[in-house]
Design a protein around this motif. Structure first.
Motif, PDB file in Angstrom:
ATOM      1  N   ASP A  46    -108.799 -57.198 144.739  1.00 40.78           N
ATOM      2  CA  ASP A  46    -107.961 -58.371 144.902  1.00 40.78           C
ATOM      3  C   ASP A  46    -108.536 -59.583 144.180  1.00 40.78           C
ATOM      4  O   ASP A  46    -107.803 -60.497 143.805  1.00 40.78           O
ATOM      5  N   ALA A  47    -109.851 -59.581 143.962  1.00 35.58           N
ATOM      6  CA  ALA A  47    -110.502 -60.623 143.164  1.00 35.58           C
ATOM      7  C   ALA A  47    -111.673 -59.970 142.434  1.00 35.58           C
ATOM      8  O   ALA A  47    -112.447 -59.231 143.044  1.00 35.58           O
ATOM      9  N   PHE A  48    -111.780 -60.225 141.131  1.00 26.21           N
ATOM     10  CA  PHE A  48    -112.907 -59.662 140.382  1.00 26.21           C
ATOM     11  C   PHE A  48    -113.267 -60.592 139.233  1.00 26.21           C
ATOM     12  O   PHE A  48    -112.479 -61.433 138.810  1.00 26.21           O
ATOM     13  N   PHE A  49    -114.492 -60.424 138.734  1.00 25.86           N
ATOM     14  CA  PHE A  49    -115.005 -61.257 137.639  1.00 25.86           C
ATOM     15  C   PHE A  49    -115.604 -60.344 136.589  1.00 25.86           C
ATOM     16  O   PHE A  49    -116.546 -59.598 136.866  1.00 25.86           O
ATOM     17  N   PHE A  50    -115.054 -60.391 135.374  1.00 25.33           N
ATOM     18  CA  PHE A  50    -115.570 -59.588 134.263  1.00 25.33           C
ATOM     19  C   PHE A  50    -116.519 -60.442 133.441  1.00 25.33           C
ATOM     20  O   PHE A  50    -116.180 -61.555 133.035  1.00 25.33           O
ATOM     21  N   ASP A  51    -117.724 -59.911 133.177  1.00 26.34           N
ATOM     22  CA  ASP A  51    -118.741 -60.703 132.475  1.00 26.34           C
ATOM     23  C   ASP A  51    -119.261 -60.020 131.218  1.00 26.34           C
ATOM     24  O   ASP A  51    -120.328 -60.368 130.722  1.00 26.34           O
ATOM     25  N   GLY A  52    -118.532 -59.045 130.670  1.00 22.98           N
ATOM     26  CA  GLY A  52    -118.961 -58.420 129.424  1.00 22.98           C
ATOM     27  C   GLY A  52    -120.294 -57.703 129.578  1.00 22.98           C
ATOM     28  O   GLY A  52    -120.588 -57.092 130.601  1.00 22.98           O
ATOM     29  N   PHE A  53    -121.124 -57.773 128.539  1.00 20.56           N
ATOM     30  CA  PHE A  53    -122.441 -57.146 128.563  1.00 20.56           C
ATOM     31  C   PHE A  53    -123.470 -58.085 129.180  1.00 20.56           C
ATOM     32  O   PHE A  53    -123.499 -59.277 128.868  1.00 20.56           O
ATOM     33  N   LEU A  54    -124.326 -57.543 130.030  1.00 20.78           N
ATOM     34  CA  LEU A  54    -125.433 -58.316 130.580  1.00 20.78           C
ATOM     35  C   LEU A  54    -126.464 -58.580 129.487  1.00 20.78           C
ATOM     36  O   LEU A  54    -126.543 -57.840 128.503  1.00 20.78           O
ATOM     37  N   PRO A  55    -127.291 -59.632 129.635  1.00 16.92           N
ATOM     38  CA  PRO A  55    -128.379 -59.860 128.673  1.00 16.92           C
ATOM     39  C   PRO A  55    -129.277 -58.632 128.552  1.00 16.92           C
ATOM     40  O   PRO A  55    -129.435 -57.857 129.507  1.00 16.92           O
ATOM     41  N   ALA A  56    -129.873 -58.476 127.382  1.00 17.05           N
ATOM     42  CA  ALA A  56    -130.653 -57.271 127.106  1.00 17.05           C
ATOM     43  C   ALA A  56    -132.013 -57.268 127.798  1.00 17.05           C
ATOM     44  O   ALA A  56    -132.581 -56.205 128.051  1.00 17.05           O
ATOM     45  N   ARG A  57    -132.548 -58.451 128.117  1.00 14.93           N
ATOM     46  CA  ARG A  57    -133.894 -58.530 128.691  1.00 14.93           C
ATOM     47  C   ARG A  57    -133.854 -58.863 130.177  1.00 14.93           C
ATOM     48  O   ARG A  57    -132.918 -59.502 130.663  1.00 14.93           O
ATOM     49  N   THR A  58    -134.910 -58.464 130.889  1.00 12.67           N
ATOM     50  CA  THR A  58    -134.951 -58.606 132.336  1.00 12.67           C
ATOM     51  C   THR A  58    -134.774 -60.046 132.793  1.00 12.67           C
ATOM     52  O   THR A  58    -134.014 -60.324 133.725  1.00 12.67           O
ATOM     53  N   ALA A  81    -127.535 -62.514 136.950  1.00 17.10           N
ATOM     54  CA  ALA A  81    -127.161 -61.952 138.250  1.00 17.10           C
ATOM     55  C   ALA A  81    -127.219 -63.016 139.343  1.00 17.10           C
ATOM     56  O   ALA A  81    -126.328 -63.098 140.190  1.00 17.10           O
ATOM     57  N   ARG A  82    -128.257 -63.850 139.316  1.00 18.77           N
ATOM     58  CA  ARG A  82    -128.353 -64.930 140.315  1.00 18.77           C
ATOM     59  C   ARG A  82    -127.187 -65.894 140.182  1.00 18.77           C
ATOM     60  O   ARG A  82    -126.638 -66.375 141.181  1.00 18.77           O
ATOM     61  N   ALA A  83    -126.804 -66.187 138.940  1.00 20.60           N
ATOM     62  CA  ALA A  83    -125.699 -67.119 138.721  1.00 20.60           C
ATOM     63  C   ALA A  83    -124.379 -66.568 139.253  1.00 20.60           C
ATOM     64  O   ALA A  83    -123.489 -67.342 139.635  1.00 20.60           O
ATOM     65  N   LEU A  84    -124.242 -65.247 139.278  1.00 18.60           N
ATOM     66  CA  LEU A  84    -122.986 -64.619 139.708  1.00 18.60           C
ATOM     67  C   LEU A  84    -123.026 -64.136 141.156  1.00 18.60           C
ATOM     68  O   LEU A  84    -122.025 -63.602 141.647  1.00 18.60           O
ATOM     69  N   ALA A  85    -124.153 -64.331 141.834  1.00 21.68           N
ATOM     70  CA  ALA A  85    -124.332 -63.757 143.171  1.00 21.68           C
ATOM     71  C   ALA A  85    -123.286 -64.237 144.166  1.00 21.68           C
ATOM     72  O   ALA A  85    -122.888 -63.499 145.067  1.00 21.68           O
ATOM     73  N   GLY A  86    -122.823 -65.475 144.005  1.00 28.98           N
ATOM     74  CA  GLY A  86    -121.886 -66.025 144.968  1.00 28.98           C
ATOM     75  C   GLY A  86    -120.425 -65.820 144.627  1.00 28.98           C
ATOM     76  O   GLY A  86    -119.552 -66.293 145.364  1.00 28.98           O
ATOM     77  N   VAL A  87    -120.125 -65.148 143.526  1.00 27.55           N
ATOM     78  CA  VAL A  87    -118.728 -64.920 143.142  1.00 27.55           C
ATOM     79  C   VAL A  87    -118.027 -64.116 144.246  1.00 27.55           C
ATOM     80  O   VAL A  87    -118.481 -63.023 144.583  1.00 27.55           O
ATOM     81  N   PRO A  88    -116.946 -64.636 144.815  1.00 26.44           N
ATOM     82  CA  PRO A  88    -116.296 -63.951 145.938  1.00 26.44           C
ATOM     83  C   PRO A  88    -115.355 -62.828 145.501  1.00 26.44           C
ATOM     84  O   PRO A  88    -114.165 -62.821 145.806  1.00 26.44           O
ATOM     85  N   GLY A  89    -115.881 -61.885 144.761  1.00 26.64           N
ATOM     86  CA  GLY A  89    -115.082 -60.769 144.282  1.00 26.64           C
ATOM     87  C   GLY A  89    -115.979 -59.728 143.656  1.00 26.64           C
ATOM     88  O   GLY A  89    -117.200 -59.901 143.547  1.00 26.64           O
ATOM     89  N   SER A  90    -115.392 -58.623 143.238  1.00 26.22           N
ATOM     90  CA  SER A  90    -116.162 -57.584 142.556  1.00 26.22           C
ATOM     91  C   SER A  90    -116.587 -58.062 141.174  1.00 26.22           C
ATOM     92  O   SER A  90    -115.900 -58.866 140.540  1.00 26.22           O
ATOM     93  N   LEU A  91    -117.733 -57.593 140.723  1.00 22.77           N
ATOM     94  CA  LEU A  91    -118.255 -57.929 139.402  1.00 22.77           C
ATOM     95  C   LEU A  91    -118.103 -56.717 138.486  1.00 22.77           C
ATOM     96  O   LEU A  91    -118.334 -55.578 138.907  1.00 22.77           O
ATOM     97  N   VAL A  92    -117.712 -56.960 137.238  1.00 19.48           N
ATOM     98  CA  VAL A  92    -117.511 -55.880 136.273  1.00 19.48           C
ATOM     99  C   VAL A  92    -118.314 -56.196 135.011  1.00 19.48           C
ATOM    100  O   VAL A  92    -118.206 -57.300 134.464  1.00 19.48           O
ATOM    101  N   PHE A  93    -119.104 -55.235 134.556  1.00 19.00           N
ATOM    102  CA  PHE A  93    -119.924 -55.400 133.353  1.00 19.00           C
ATOM    103  C   PHE A  93    -119.747 -54.182 132.443  1.00 19.00           C
ATOM    104  O   PHE A  93    -119.491 -53.072 132.924  1.00 19.00           O
ATOM    105  N   PHE A  94    -119.934 -54.400 131.152  1.00 18.71           N
ATOM    106  CA  PHE A  94    -120.163 -53.297 130.230  1.00 18.71           C
ATOM    107  C   PHE A  94    -121.672 -53.089 130.135  1.00 18.71           C
ATOM    108  O   PHE A  94    -122.448 -54.050 130.248  1.00 18.71           O
ATOM    109  N   GLU A  95    -122.108 -51.858 129.918  1.00 13.90           N
ATOM    110  CA  GLU A  95    -123.535 -51.600 129.766  1.00 13.90           C
ATOM    111  C   GLU A  95    -123.750 -50.424 128.839  1.00 13.90           C
ATOM    112  O   GLU A  95    -122.833 -49.620 128.610  1.00 13.90           O
ATOM    113  N   THR A  96    -124.946 -50.332 128.278  1.00 14.71           N
ATOM    114  CA  THR A  96    -125.303 -49.227 127.393  1.00 14.71           C
ATOM    115  C   THR A  96    -126.181 -48.237 128.150  1.00 14.71           C
ATOM    116  O   THR A  96    -126.860 -48.605 129.120  1.00 14.71           O
TER     117      THR A  96
END
Length: 307
Positions: free
Chosen positions: A153-165, A172-187
């Motif tokens: 019902d609510a989601f946030f797409f953020d593309g690819f995560l940064p390559a380094r830890t 991830a900390r910046a998105l922790a409070g998003v009130p919905g599912s999170l969607v990422f692309f990854e390798t």
């Protein structure tokens, strides 16, 4: 602004299931065409017609799009348009649009403008008063959300995560409070490390790793972030396209009573009992009426029991 007159495109045909069809003429403009993310049968009839009737198709990798149009017997010219040549190609494509041509824009897979440079071309076309026509269809983001069995019902797409830890954890900390599912692309090479970093910052939320969607080796693995991180750290490096879906944050537990009292005392130092209770209710989500009663008790106690 007056729209450019249509420039006739060559009469073209396309094949569906071995049957030939004539492509209907397209209106001039930029036609943004979604293409399959794996299974070629997922393409829409409208998308096939659009690719066949366009004057030219702008695409990320001409080799990838060539396989698609060959499958449907289409003979349209292809022009590469990707992040490395976008600045050079964009004026050329805009000139063709200004001349009244119908230009189709597609990515290697899925819906254009999702993690590709198409946005700037669409922006420039709109700014020039040119028509932009969406031709919707497959999307890896939507396919993963459907398969993941997590809230949609609510989601946030953020593309690819940064390559380094460091960058990954910060994001991830910046998105922790998003009130919905999170969607990422990854390798594949980064998946295990990304899952571990996400688990460390977001907690052990439910998640799903969706790999090779719509293809022969489609896989959806659901578990907690920590369990997925452990699995992929020990498993062979996964191959193919990967979409990661993470469930929304759960409700935060109420703060300890001592912390609530400390917050009320701090608020009472500069506010009335009513306003102090309202301020702490806004900060914690606790019931204002209960906080008001507790604030009264604290105020009387701190005043030595005076009413």
């Amino acid at each position: 602004m007056t729209r450019p007159a249509a420039t006739p495109a060559p009469a073209r045909r396309y094949l569906v299931g071995g049957t030939a069809f004539s492509a209907r003429p397209l209106e001039p403009g930029l036609h943004v065409v979604a293409t399959p993310i794996g299974n070629l049968r997922d393409i829409t009839i409208r998308a096939v017609e659009t690719l066949a009737a366009a004057h030219v198709v702008a695409c990320e990798d001409t080799r990838v799009t060539r396989r698609l149009i060959d499958h449907f017997g289409i003979t349209v010219p292809l022009l590469p348009y990707h992040e490395h040549n976008a600045a050079e190609m964009r004026p050329k494509l805009l000139a063709r649009l200004e001349a009244g041509e119908a230009v189709a824009l597609c990515s290697d897979a899925g819906t254009p403008l999702v993690s590709d440079p198409g946005f700037k071309l669409v922006e420039a076309a709109r700014a020039a008063g040119l028509a932009v026509v969406p031709v919707p269809g497959p999307s890896a983001v939507m396919a993963a959300l459907v398969a993941a069995a997590l809230p949609t019902d609510a989601f946030f797409f953020d593309g690819f995560l940064p390559a380094r830890t460091v960058g990954r954890r910060g994001r991830a900390r910046a998105l922790a409070g998003v009130p919905g599912s999170l969607v990422f692309f990854e390798t594949g090479p980064r998946l295990a490390a990304s899952l571990a970093d996400l688990a460390a910052e977001l907690g052990d939320r439910p998640a799903a790793v969706c790999r090779e969607l719509t293809k022969a080796h489609e896989e959806v693995r659901s578990a907690s972030l920590g369990a997925l991180a452990t699995h992929y750290a020990a498993a062979p490096e996964p191959k193919g396209e990967i979409v990661l879906v993470i469930g929304p944050p759960g409700e935060a537990p109420p703060p300890p009573a001592d912390d609530v009292d400390a917050m009320l005392r701090a608020a009472l130092a500069g506010h009335s009992v009513k306003d102090a209770a309202a301020a702490v209710a806004a900060a914690t989500g606790l019931a204002r009426r209960e906080l008001y009663q507790r604030a009264l008790e604290l105020a009387r106690g701190d005043a030595g029991g005076a009413p």
